[in-house]
Design a protein around this motif. Structure first.
Motif, PDB file in Angstrom:
ATOM      1  N   HIS A   1     -11.548  37.996 -27.950  1.00  0.00           N
ATOM      2  CA  HIS A   1     -11.279  36.580 -28.209  1.00  0.00           C
ATOM      3  C   HIS A   1     -11.692  36.258 -29.640  1.00  0.00           C
ATOM      4  O   HIS A   1     -12.764  36.690 -30.071  1.00  0.00           O
ATOM      5  CB  HIS A   1     -12.050  35.695 -27.224  1.00  0.00           C
TER       6      HIS A   1
ATOM      7  N   PHE B   1      -9.435  34.197 -17.887  1.00  0.00           N
ATOM      8  CA  PHE B   1      -9.505  35.658 -17.973  1.00  0.00           C
ATOM      9  C   PHE B   1     -10.407  36.136 -16.851  1.00  0.00           C
ATOM     10  O   PHE B   1     -11.392  35.481 -16.522  1.00  0.00           O
ATOM     11  CB  PHE B   1     -10.106  36.100 -19.314  1.00  0.00           C
TER      12      PHE B   1
ATOM     13  N   HIS C   1     -13.044  31.387 -19.102  1.00  0.00           N
ATOM     14  CA  HIS C   1     -12.119  30.295 -19.357  1.00  0.00           C
ATOM     15  C   HIS C   1     -12.283  29.959 -20.825  1.00  0.00           C
ATOM     16  O   HIS C   1     -13.387  30.066 -21.355  1.00  0.00           O
ATOM     17  CB  HIS C   1     -12.576  29.139 -18.450  1.00  0.00           C
ATOM     18  N   ASP C   2     -11.190  29.611 -21.497  1.00  0.00           N
ATOM     19  CA  ASP C   2     -11.380  29.241 -22.902  1.00  0.00           C
ATOM     20  C   ASP C   2     -10.965  27.806 -23.182  1.00  0.00           C
ATOM     21  O   ASP C   2     -10.456  27.107 -22.288  1.00  0.00           O
ATOM     22  CB  ASP C   2     -10.727  30.263 -23.848  1.00  0.00           C
TER      23      ASP C   2
ATOM     24  N   GLY D   1      -8.015  38.221 -24.454  1.00  0.00           N
ATOM     25  CA  GLY D   1      -8.386  38.238 -23.051  1.00  0.00           C
ATOM     26  C   GLY D   1      -8.535  39.611 -22.431  1.00  0.00           C
ATOM     27  O   GLY D   1      -8.772  39.714 -21.223  1.00  0.00           O
TER      28      GLY D   1
ATOM     29  N   LEU E   1      -6.985  28.788 -21.002  1.00  0.00           N
ATOM     30  CA  LEU E   1      -6.611  30.094 -20.471  1.00  0.00           C
ATOM     31  C   LEU E   1      -7.756  30.661 -19.643  1.00  0.00           C
ATOM     32  O   LEU E   1      -8.926  30.448 -19.946  1.00  0.00           O
ATOM     33  CB  LEU E   1      -6.281  31.070 -21.600  1.00  0.00           C
TER      34      LEU E   1
ATOM     35  N   ASN F   1      -8.594  26.516 -24.701  1.00  0.00           N
ATOM     36  CA  ASN F   1      -7.181  26.185 -24.564  1.00  0.00           C
ATOM     37  C   ASN F   1      -6.733  26.218 -23.102  1.00  0.00           C
ATOM     38  O   ASN F   1      -5.554  26.140 -22.813  1.00  0.00           O
ATOM     39  CB  ASN F   1      -6.306  27.156 -25.363  1.00  0.00           C
TER      40      ASN F   1
END
Lengths: 264, 314
Positions: A181, A248, A241-242, A160, A246, A244
């Motif tokens: 990432h 950033f 956004h990822d 991130g 999360l 999982n």
């Protein structure tokens, strides 16, 4: 997951299911996957092959894990969406970009799992898709080899981290952003898919300039270049956004423009 | 290096050969050009590795000794190594006594399989790098060169070299252990003729390749080569250099390349744009310049971005 399931799943994410649409136009690249992707990405929308869309790639895939692609559709008016895809990649679509205020231009890097057409499909406000691209030869392994940071083992230490900048050149503002990432494809043994899946750019007034859906075929440590018309905004907010969950974020502030010698 | 007529025909046909059809290679016919007393240069094509050249793009050197000829860089494939071995035996009347591999890259090293591993010498670091990357190189070489590669395996040099003079059959070669083009770059000085065999630390009128480059170490090694008295230099790629121009040209290219890519990162360019930067006119005679610039963008650009773009996370 079998390859064909994955292809179907990926395709289903980005386009309506095939309906009783007219057959897509004959593919100048002769790709074995053209009809499959065209029906699922474009549905019944009109499709034309259009040289107004410039897809710039190097002539050789020196690194099939980090293959640069630049799509410039600034010759077209009223662009609402740019889909970058590689027909024969196991995760065909790399990014689905909606330039809501940014110019219809995107540069990034993708993975290549074999020789494949690399294409951009650019949809204008009338619904027509303008498609361009070319074949690139590549050895296998871009999607099915572990990311460098997985091998090195330090991916979590830098997850991130956002780098970037903004450059005014007198007419436009160029914006670059990179995010650390691993962009795991899920195709490497015992490593689940894990990728940045969404990215937005807004100006300092809060106006949304770009929205992008990002897939696992974008290269590790994804990097994006945008062009924003005008030089009015001094700062750009990037939010990502990822898969999982999360989030950033970062803020790129404008610097003086690049040296004229480097502008093409 | 010449490829026989059959090879050219096969290459010409390859473009129109239907998928799935077998493509046969020709046979290698390396040429030796005398460059001093008991020393010959075998030139590679100043091109990228491709089917048409059978991968024979690197220079090799043959040195005569009383114990048998020494061969520096056995080329890209087993059959190239065999052709080079036969050529060396023809020139000197003896079978090869020693084969030196300057570094890991397959255009230089993969011909080693034509020789008994007990006479194949390399720096210890080269052996480590071949163990790490050899299988991947092998896949890529077989994919590009197909039949030319028949019988070729990843080399495992049996002799580890250490720096200093090495006397074989009355000839003294000085071993230099350098780095920068790769993690372990061998250079050899043939003392009797003053010939510096530089491996891929030096390119001449052919753009340097950077897949494993450490540019700072490379510059350091170029300085070490420049300060080693010699009468002529054999670069890894490109023509013999009798004038000390090749070291300066390699240094000039690396300096330009690094600054151009750093400037490109600092100016907000992306990789495809950096790959199409103008190449200065002083490199007009340098072959494969655009090709190597684009490869170098792939090798170096993400690293420079990570170094030069500031953190902006909130």
């Amino acid at each position: 997951m079998r390859l064909v399931d994955l292809l179907l799943a990926c395709a289903a994410l980005v386009g309506p299911a095939a309906t009783a649409a007219a057959a897509p136009p004959r593919d100048p690249l002769g790709s074995p996957m053209w009809d499959f992707h065209a029906r699922r990405l474009f549905g019944s929308d009109p499709v034309v092959f259009d040289e107004a869309v410039a897809v710039t790639i190097p002539p050789i895939a020196e690194n099939q894990r980090v293959f640069p692609v630049t799509v410039d559709a600034r010759k077209l008016a009223g662009v609402k969406r740019i889909v970058l895809f590689g027909d024969l990649n196991p995760i065909p679509v790399a990014v689905d970009f909606r330039p809501t205020g940014a110019a219809p231009f995107i540069a990034t890097r993708i993975k290549l799992d074999q020789r494949t057409p690399v294409r951009a499909a650019v949809q204008t406000l009338d619904g027509t898709w303008h498609v361009a691209g070319s074949w690139i030869d590549a050895a296998g392994g871009g999607c099915s080899a572990p990311p460098v940071s997985r091998v090195k083992g330090d991916w979590a230490d830098h997850l991130g981290e956002v780098r970037g900048g903004a450059w005014r050149d007198g007419i436009d503002t160029r914006l670059r952003v990179t995010i650390r990432h691993p962009m795991d494809t899920g195709l490497v043994e015992n490593i689940a898919a894990y990728n940045v899946d969404r990215l937005t750019v807004s100006d300092e007034a809060g106006q949304r300039l770009a929205e992008m859906t990002v897939y696992g075929s974008v290269a590790e440590d994804p990097a994006f270049t945008f062009i924003v018309p005008g030089t009015g905004s001094g700062a750009f907010a990037i939010a990502a956004h990822d898969s999982n969950g999360l989030a950033f974020s970062g803020t790129a502030r404008s610097a003086p423009g690049p040296a004229p010698a480097l502008r093409k | 290096m010449k490829v026989t007529r059959r090879g050219f025909i096969a290459a010409a046909l390859a473009a129109s050969t239907p998928l799935g059809a077998e493509t046969f290679a020709g046979s290698y016919a390396p040429d030796a050009e005398p460059i001093g007393q008991g020393i010959w240069l075998v030139r590679g094509a100043d091109e990228a590795i491709g089917f048409a050249n059978g991968g024979a793009i690197a220079n090799s050197v043959i040195l005569a000794t009383d114990a048998g000829p020494l061969i520096v860089d056995p080329g890209p494939s087993r059959r190239y190594g065999e052709a080079l071995s036969a050529l060396a035996a023809r020139l000197t009347g003896k079978p090869p006594a020693r084969v030196f591999v300057t570094h890991l890259h397959p255009d230089h090293s993969f011909g080693a399989g034509a020789f008994d591993p007990r006479i194949v010498a390399a720096l210890a670091g080269t052996r480590v790098e071949l163990d790490r990357d050899g299988a991947g190189f092998s896949d890529a070489m077989y994919r590009l060169l197909v039949d030319w590669m028949r019988g070729t395996e990843v080399p495992r040099p049996g002799l580890a070299l250490t720096p200093g003079p090495l006397a074989i059959g009355g000839r003294i070669v000085r071993v230099m252990a350098l780095a920068g083009h790769s993690a372990a770059d061998l250079a050899l000085l043939d003392e009797s003729t003053g010939t510096l065999i530089a491996g891929d630390l030096v390119f001449h009128d052919r753009a340097p390749a950077t897949p494993h480059a450490d540019l700072a170490l490379w510059r350091h090694s170029l300085a070490a080569l420049a300060s080693t008295p010699h009468r002529q230099l054999v670069p890894g790629h490109g023509p013999l250099d009798p004038t000390a121009a090749a070291i300066a040209q390699t240094r000039d290219w690396l300096d330009w390349l690094e600054q151009a890519l750093r400037d490109a990162v600092a100016s907000g360019l992306d990789m495809t744009e950096a790959g199409s930067l103008p190449i200065p006119s002083r490199f007009a005679a340098v072959k494969a310049a655009r090709y190597e610039l684009q490869r170098s963008v792939a090798h170096l650009y993400p690293r420079f971005e990570a170094e030069l773009l500031p953190r902006i996370d909130s």
